[in-house]
Write a protein that holds these residues in place. Sequence first.
Motif, short mmCIF file in Angstrom:
data_model
loop_
_atom_site.label_atom_id
_atom_site.label_comp_id
_atom_site.label_asym_id
_atom_site.label_seq_id
_atom_site.Cartn_x
_atom_site.Cartn_y
_atom_site.Cartn_z
N ALA A 132 -22.10 -51.60 19.41
CA ALA A 132 -23.31 -52.33 19.04
C ALA A 132 -24.51 -51.39 18.98
CB ALA A 132 -23.57 -53.46 20.03
N LEU A 133 -24.63 -50.50 19.94
CA LEU A 133 -25.77 -49.57 19.97
C LEU A 133 -25.74 -48.64 18.77
CD1 LEU A 133 -25.93 -48.61 23.77
CD2 LEU A 133 -27.33 -50.28 22.53
N LYS A 134 -24.55 -48.14 18.42
CA LYS A 134 -24.43 -47.25 17.27
C LYS A 134 -24.85 -47.95 15.99
CE LYS A 134 -20.88 -44.58 16.79
NZ LYS A 134 -19.48 -44.06 16.72
N ASN A 135 -24.55 -49.24 15.89
CA ASN A 135 -24.90 -50.00 14.69
C ASN A 135 -26.38 -50.35 14.62
OD1 ASN A 135 -22.27 -50.01 13.68
ND2 ASN A 135 -21.72 -51.86 14.80
N CYS A 136 -27.10 -50.18 15.73
CA CYS A 136 -28.52 -50.54 15.78
C CYS A 136 -29.45 -49.40 15.38
CB CYS A 136 -28.90 -51.04 17.18
SG CYS A 136 -28.30 -52.69 17.59
N VAL A 137 -28.92 -48.18 15.35
CA VAL A 137 -29.79 -47.03 15.08
C VAL A 137 -29.27 -46.25 13.88
CG1 VAL A 137 -30.50 -46.84 17.49
CG2 VAL A 137 -28.48 -45.59 16.71
N ARG A 138 -30.00 -45.20 13.54
CA ARG A 138 -29.63 -44.37 12.39
C ARG A 138 -28.50 -43.41 12.76
NH1 ARG A 138 -35.55 -41.95 12.06
NH2 ARG A 138 -34.87 -41.63 14.22
N GLU A 139 -27.78 -42.95 11.76
CA GLU A 139 -26.69 -42.01 12.01
C GLU A 139 -27.21 -40.70 12.61
OE1 GLU A 139 -24.30 -41.30 8.60
OE2 GLU A 139 -23.62 -43.38 8.40
N THR A 140 -28.46 -40.36 12.34
CA THR A 140 -29.03 -39.10 12.83
C THR A 140 -29.53 -39.20 14.27
OG1 THR A 140 -31.13 -39.73 11.79
CG2 THR A 140 -29.68 -38.25 10.56
N ASP A 141 -29.57 -40.40 14.84
CA ASP A 141 -29.98 -40.56 16.23
C ASP A 141 -28.78 -40.29 17.15
OD1 ASP A 141 -32.61 -41.31 15.55
OD2 ASP A 141 -31.95 -43.37 15.19
N ALA A 142 -29.05 -39.95 18.40
CA ALA A 142 -27.98 -39.65 19.36
C ALA A 142 -27.82 -40.81 20.32
CB ALA A 142 -28.31 -38.37 20.12
N VAL A 143 -26.59 -41.32 20.42
CA VAL A 143 -26.28 -42.42 21.33
C VAL A 143 -25.26 -41.92 22.35
CG1 VAL A 143 -25.47 -44.80 21.52
CG2 VAL A 143 -26.60 -44.04 19.42
N GLY A 144 -25.57 -42.09 23.64
CA GLY A 144 -24.68 -41.57 24.65
C GLY A 144 -24.50 -42.50 25.84
N ARG A 145 -23.39 -42.32 26.50
CA ARG A 145 -23.15 -43.03 27.77
C ARG A 145 -23.48 -42.07 28.90
NH1 ARG A 145 -17.40 -44.39 30.54
NH2 ARG A 145 -18.15 -45.63 32.30
N MET A 146 -24.39 -42.49 29.77
CA MET A 146 -24.87 -41.61 30.82
C MET A 146 -24.02 -41.72 32.09
SD MET A 146 -27.21 -40.26 29.08
CE MET A 146 -28.29 -39.31 30.17
N GLY A 147 -23.08 -42.64 32.08
CA GLY A 147 -22.23 -42.86 33.24
C GLY A 147 -22.26 -44.31 33.66
N GLY A 148 -21.17 -44.82 34.21
CA GLY A 148 -21.13 -46.22 34.63
C GLY A 148 -21.46 -47.15 33.49
N ASP A 149 -22.44 -48.03 33.70
CA ASP A 149 -22.84 -48.98 32.65
C ASP A 149 -24.23 -48.64 32.12
OD1 ASP A 149 -24.19 -49.62 34.96
OD2 ASP A 149 -24.04 -51.79 34.70
N GLU A 150 -24.56 -47.34 32.11
CA GLU A 150 -25.85 -46.88 31.61
C GLU A 150 -25.68 -46.11 30.31
OE1 GLU A 150 -28.26 -46.36 35.84
OE2 GLU A 150 -27.32 -44.61 34.92
N PHE A 151 -26.57 -46.38 29.37
CA PHE A 151 -26.54 -45.74 28.06
C PHE A 151 -27.93 -45.21 27.72
CE2 PHE A 151 -23.28 -48.93 28.23
CZ PHE A 151 -22.21 -48.40 27.53
N ALA A 152 -27.97 -44.22 26.84
CA ALA A 152 -29.24 -43.67 26.38
C ALA A 152 -29.17 -43.40 24.89
CB ALA A 152 -29.59 -42.39 27.13
N ILE A 153 -30.35 -43.47 24.25
CA ILE A 153 -30.45 -43.19 22.82
C ILE A 153 -31.64 -42.28 22.61
CG2 ILE A 153 -30.86 -44.16 20.52
CD1 ILE A 153 -29.61 -46.77 21.53
#
Length: 241
Positions: A132-153
């Motif tokens: 869902a997060l990947k589909n919300c932003v541009r392909e050039t943005d960076a989407v990552g899982r920081m660990g556990g249930d935390e994500f960053a963009i």
Amino acid sequence: SLNCCFKDDAANSIGLLSLLENQRGDPDSTLIALARLLRNHPDEAARAVLDLYDKCKEAEHRANTDGMTGLFNKTYMMDQLGKLRSGERPAYERRKQKGDYILFIDLDGFKPINDNFGHPAGDCALKTVANALKNCVRETDAVGRMGGDEFAIILYGISQQEAVRKKDHIVKTLETLSFSWQKTQVAVRGSVGIWPFNCEKSVETNMHCVDKIMYRVKQAKGDTRHHLYVVDTASVPRSAR
């Protein structure tokens, strides 16, 4: 020895690696050996180089990827923020004079999903959020899982208005997100913080700020009207500066 290296093994990447290992520390010998390889085994050498390139890219991808979700991992995300702080920008963003923003997402009620449905369901929840997060932003943005249930963009080269619009889109997506598990629709919710990346502050301080904002949103039970808080960075521990 060059011919022996490729005589039985058709100049694959293992043979090329062996060749380079034998010539390590002697640049002149390495260049001569490579020149002979290209002259005597041009097709095999080309295949070997391409094979090595593919293996290197695959290893790099594994090192930068979260195995659970397929997103970037924490190491990669922190490295990208470090590059931003030092002024190193992605090639496609170098000409843009807009700012960069960090989004930090923490799932709400993730533990009950694991407790009620089991850890495989929790894994499915993480993958659902990642897609869902990947589909919300541009392909050039960076989407990552920081660990556990935390994500960053990381939103590169974007105005504040555009960044807030992206954040609002993610908030609305998380308000209705769910996945099917054993004939049950399981809701997945999350709190989102946003912060303009400040190159004058350390990466750790920037992350502390966006994390603090996200928890303010969580404590306000999703009230994101005041999404760009002024955070007192003087209260950040010295180790995070």
